[in-house]
Design an enzyme around this catalytic site. Structure first.
Site, mmCIF file in Angstrom:
data_model
loop_
_atom_site.group_PDB
_atom_site.id
_atom_site.type_symbol
_atom_site.label_atom_id
_atom_site.label_comp_id
_atom_site.label_asym_id
_atom_site.label_seq_id
_atom_site.Cartn_x
_atom_site.Cartn_y
_atom_site.Cartn_z
ATOM 1 N N LEU A 41 1.184 -1.090 0.111
ATOM 2 C CA LEU A 41 -0.229 0.323 -0.119
ATOM 3 C C LEU A 41 1.147 1.541 0.157
ATOM 4 O O LEU A 41 1.573 1.222 0.286
ATOM 5 C CB LEU A 41 -0.591 0.069 0.816
ATOM 6 C CG LEU A 41 -1.755 1.115 1.234
ATOM 7 C CD1 LEU A 41 -3.377 0.767 2.798
ATOM 8 C CD2 LEU A 41 -1.240 2.342 2.518
ATOM 9 N N ASN A 42 0.649 2.041 -1.152
ATOM 10 C CA ASN A 42 1.205 3.259 -0.676
ATOM 11 C C ASN A 42 -0.169 4.806 -0.958
ATOM 12 O O ASN A 42 -0.390 4.531 0.207
ATOM 13 C CB ASN A 42 2.197 3.550 -1.266
ATOM 14 C CG ASN A 42 2.338 3.433 -2.917
ATOM 15 O OD1 ASN A 42 2.109 2.869 -3.797
ATOM 16 N ND2 ASN A 42 2.747 4.779 -3.210
ATOM 17 N N ASP A 43 0.743 5.679 -1.337
ATOM 18 C CA ASP A 43 -0.332 6.865 -1.170
ATOM 19 C C ASP A 43 -1.939 6.848 -0.957
ATOM 20 O O ASP A 43 -2.895 5.989 -1.605
ATOM 21 C CB ASP A 43 -0.766 7.819 -2.301
ATOM 22 C CG ASP A 43 1.342 7.581 -3.081
ATOM 23 O OD1 ASP A 43 2.067 7.870 -2.493
ATOM 24 O OD2 ASP A 43 1.109 8.527 -4.040
ATOM 25 N N GLN A 59 -2.920 3.510 -3.565
ATOM 26 C CA GLN A 59 -2.588 2.934 -4.639
ATOM 27 C C GLN A 59 -2.264 1.493 -3.568
ATOM 28 O O GLN A 59 -1.348 1.610 -2.260
ATOM 29 C CB GLN A 59 -0.930 3.568 -4.047
ATOM 30 C CG GLN A 59 -0.720 5.276 -5.451
ATOM 31 C CD GLN A 59 -1.336 4.669 -6.596
ATOM 32 O OE1 GLN A 59 0.095 5.090 -7.141
ATOM 33 N NE2 GLN A 59 -2.212 4.621 -6.945
ATOM 34 N N TYR A 102 -1.671 5.059 -11.062
ATOM 35 C CA TYR A 102 -1.322 6.378 -10.244
ATOM 36 C C TYR A 102 -2.085 8.070 -9.682
ATOM 37 O O TYR A 102 -3.575 7.578 -9.845
ATOM 38 C CB TYR A 102 0.487 7.426 -10.684
ATOM 39 C CG TYR A 102 1.583 6.194 -11.136
ATOM 40 C CD1 TYR A 102 1.259 5.020 -10.874
ATOM 41 C CD2 TYR A 102 2.455 6.901 -11.630
ATOM 42 C CE1 TYR A 102 2.568 4.501 -11.001
ATOM 43 C CE2 TYR A 102 3.758 6.577 -11.346
ATOM 44 C CZ TYR A 102 3.526 5.137 -11.239
ATOM 45 O OH TYR A 102 5.088 4.325 -11.470
ATOM 46 N N SER A 103 -1.593 7.678 -8.657
ATOM 47 C CA SER A 103 -2.726 9.103 -7.494
ATOM 48 C C SER A 103 -3.220 9.699 -8.531
ATOM 49 O O SER A 103 -2.975 9.630 -9.921
ATOM 50 C CB SER A 103 -1.654 9.779 -5.985
ATOM 51 O OG SER A 103 -0.909 8.902 -4.612
ATOM 52 N N ARG A 161 2.086 14.669 -12.178
ATOM 53 C CA ARG A 161 1.127 13.795 -12.057
ATOM 54 C C ARG A 161 0.391 14.062 -10.677
ATOM 55 O O ARG A 161 1.097 14.853 -9.764
ATOM 56 C CB ARG A 161 2.129 12.291 -11.990
ATOM 57 C CG ARG A 161 3.176 12.299 -10.779
ATOM 58 C CD ARG A 161 4.140 10.486 -10.377
ATOM 59 N NE ARG A 161 5.240 10.894 -9.629
ATOM 60 C CZ ARG A 161 6.071 10.927 -9.756
ATOM 61 N NH1 ARG A 161 5.926 11.412 -11.486
ATOM 62 N NH2 ARG A 161 7.250 11.000 -9.608
ATOM 63 N N ASP A 162 -0.252 13.355 -10.042
ATOM 64 C CA ASP A 162 -1.810 13.167 -8.919
ATOM 65 C C ASP A 162 -2.167 14.148 -9.133
ATOM 66 O O ASP A 162 -2.278 15.114 -7.854
ATOM 67 C CB ASP A 162 -0.448 13.470 -7.494
ATOM 68 C CG ASP A 162 0.884 12.238 -7.614
ATOM 69 O OD1 ASP A 162 0.656 11.370 -8.738
ATOM 70 O OD2 ASP A 162 2.308 12.765 -6.817
ATOM 71 N N GLU A 220 5.184 16.064 -5.708
ATOM 72 C CA GLU A 220 4.565 15.350 -5.849
ATOM 73 C C GLU A 220 2.907 15.427 -4.926
ATOM 74 O O GLU A 220 3.576 16.100 -4.112
ATOM 75 C CB GLU A 220 5.636 13.856 -5.272
ATOM 76 C CG GLU A 220 5.855 13.345 -6.221
ATOM 77 C CD GLU A 220 5.949 12.330 -6.353
ATOM 78 O OE1 GLU A 220 5.852 11.484 -6.640
ATOM 79 O OE2 GLU A 220 6.229 11.276 -4.790
#
Length: 479
Positions: A41-43, A59, A102-103, A161-162, A220
């Site tokens: 798991l991340n963001d 994520q 992605y995020s 991104r993001d 980010e």
């Protein structure tokens, strides 16, 4: 949904079915933090309050405990305590997101939920491509991808991104974390009238803006919102050099407070302040709920910072989120406090008064792997410390005006420390889970967050002082 999308989901669910029992047998498995069933798991992504529920997407790499082509996992809750795992929201199945969804963020319009995310693509030569993408849902569970809605503008690398989206005075805006072609971090703005066609407005701040010199080579996970009459930009810059007690982690997360001029567009702001003074905090994202509260979730880790040394890897899982935190502004400073709903977990309350004079003693903690500790009415001559399960120590050094969090490194070979300066110490509020500690200082004036991996047989939490110290202590088991 394409056949490839269905196949990716089938494989992910198969991985969960096969490995989740092993993950759940891990003594470091968390009790009250969001974590992956298996894998990495991340963001936090797309955090939103919608139709009576809080939604936290994340994520997720289900097939390994390293980074790779990310899915969007999904949890929901109505009370911020009991979380339900929902079906996979997004899988990296299309040409525009084949190397990772992605995020991104979520908004609601016309009773539908809109997810914006970055499609990560590598071409046949390994070169990065980036696309800002949209997926839409009627029920908040199953999402239909609509494809690319914004492409890379001139002057920027594919580290772009993001997207975080919001509405202001009838227009939709999207802030994106960017890297210029001369390798400077920026936050850039797009606008739209309909959520599907976006026009590039330009950078609102970054390296070289507002008195910032070189301030990282990439920004980010930007998040821009209004709070108590000010505009707040949260961002995670990469490439800051350590400066005293500041910027000690590999990458940072913090905020600017100011005012966004939507017409220029330009964000006039003050200095950058880190959100968390501990070891593990990155990629925070916020939502506004039905009570008007601004609530933050973050990833309780930092990219490229000892990820390979987490012992949970042996049980096929890694990482978790922080507890949700309510944000308020005090002048130019963000105050972060645990949500009052978390009190619903409290059991077996103990209230004691401790008086130490060059002494130490164990606190009556029944289950240190799931405990809340509140120190109040603190009076100390020179300071005190709280040792947690032989693996982490919180200490206050009154003469220096410093609080310190120490922990054993994940490989057990050294002791690491993070520090921050405070004028005085009134309250210390600790949340101890099986493999994390979050410490709120002076009602959220500062926060220190860390993962730690104590020996499962060590249950001792002790307080000690060299001089005279006394305080009132509340202790609860969290269920």
């Amino acid at each position: 949904m394409t056949a490839h999308d269905q196949e990716l989901r089938r494989r992910a669910y198969e991985e969960v079915e096969k490995k989740e029992p092993i993950a759940n047998s891990d003594p470091h498995r968390q009790h009250f933090h969001i974590m992956p069933p298996v894998g990495l798991l991340n963001d936090p992504n797309g955090v939103i309050y919608w139709k009576g529920s809080y939604h936290v997407f994340f994520q997720w790499q289900p097939f390994q405990t390293g980074h790779g082509a990310k899915f969007w996992g999904h949890y929901t809750t109505q009370d911020v305590v009991n979380w339900k795992r929902e079906e996979i929201a997004l899988a990296p199945s299309d040409w525009f997101d084949k190397n990772g969804c992605y995020s991104g963020s979520a908004v609601t319009k016309d009773d539908r939920l809109y997810l914006f995310y970055t499609g990560n693509v590598r071409d046949q030569d390994g070169n990065r491509e980036t696309y800002q993408c949209l997926a839409v849902s009627d029920d908040g569970l199953s999402f239909e991808k609509k494809g690319v809605v914004a492409r890379l503008p001139e002057g920027y690398t594919a580290h772009f991104r993001d997207p975080k989206v919001w509405e202001h005075e009838g227009t939709w805006y999207m802030v994106i974390g960017a890297q210029t072609e001369n390798l400077k971090g920026q936050a850039v703005l797009f606008a739209s009238d309909n959520l599907t066609e976006w026009r590039f407005l330009g950078p609102i701040t970054g390296a070289g803006f507002n008195g910032l010199d070189d301030f990282g080579y990439m920004w980010e996970c930007p998040d821009l919102f209004s709070l108590q009459g000010s505009d707040v930009l949260i961002v995670s810059p990469q490439g800051l050099e350590a400066d005293g007690f500041r910027y000690q982690n590999v990458y940072q997360s913090g905020y600017f407070v100011g005012r966004l001029d939507y017409n220029k567009p330009e964000l006039k702001h003050g200095e950058f302040t880190e959100l968390d003074q501990g070891f593990d905090f990155y990629a925070p994202q916020t939502l506004e709920d039905d009570q008007g509260r601004r609530i933050l979730f973050a990833w309780m880790a930092v990219p490229d910072q000892d990820e390979g040394s987490h012992p949970t890897i042996d049980c096929h899982w890694i990482h978790c989120m922080t507890l949700p935190r309510q944000l308020t502004l005090s002048g130019q400073k963000l105050i972060q406090q645990p949500l009052p709903e978390l009190k619903a977990m409290r059991r077996n309350e103990k209230k004691i008064h401790i008086n130490m004079h060059g002494s130490s003693g164990a606190l009556p903690v029944e289950k240190p792997e799931r405990t809340e500790i509140l120190l109040e009415d603190i009076h100390t001559e020179s300071g005190f410390s709280i040792s947690i399960r032989g693996t982490a120590t919180f200490s206050f050094h009154k003469d220096e005006g410093i609080v310190t969090l120490e922990r054993k490194s994940f490989d057990g070979k050294r002791t690491e420390a993070r520090h921050c300066r405070i004028k005085d110490l009134h309250t210390v509020h600790m949340f101890l889970d099986a493999s994390s500690v979050e410490i709120f200082i002076n009602n959220g004036e500062e926060v220190l967050s860390a993962r730690y991996f104590p020996f499962p047989g060590n249950h001792e939490v002790t307080a000690s002082a060299t001089g005279k110290s006394e305080m009132n202590v509340g202790i609860w088991t969290l269920m």
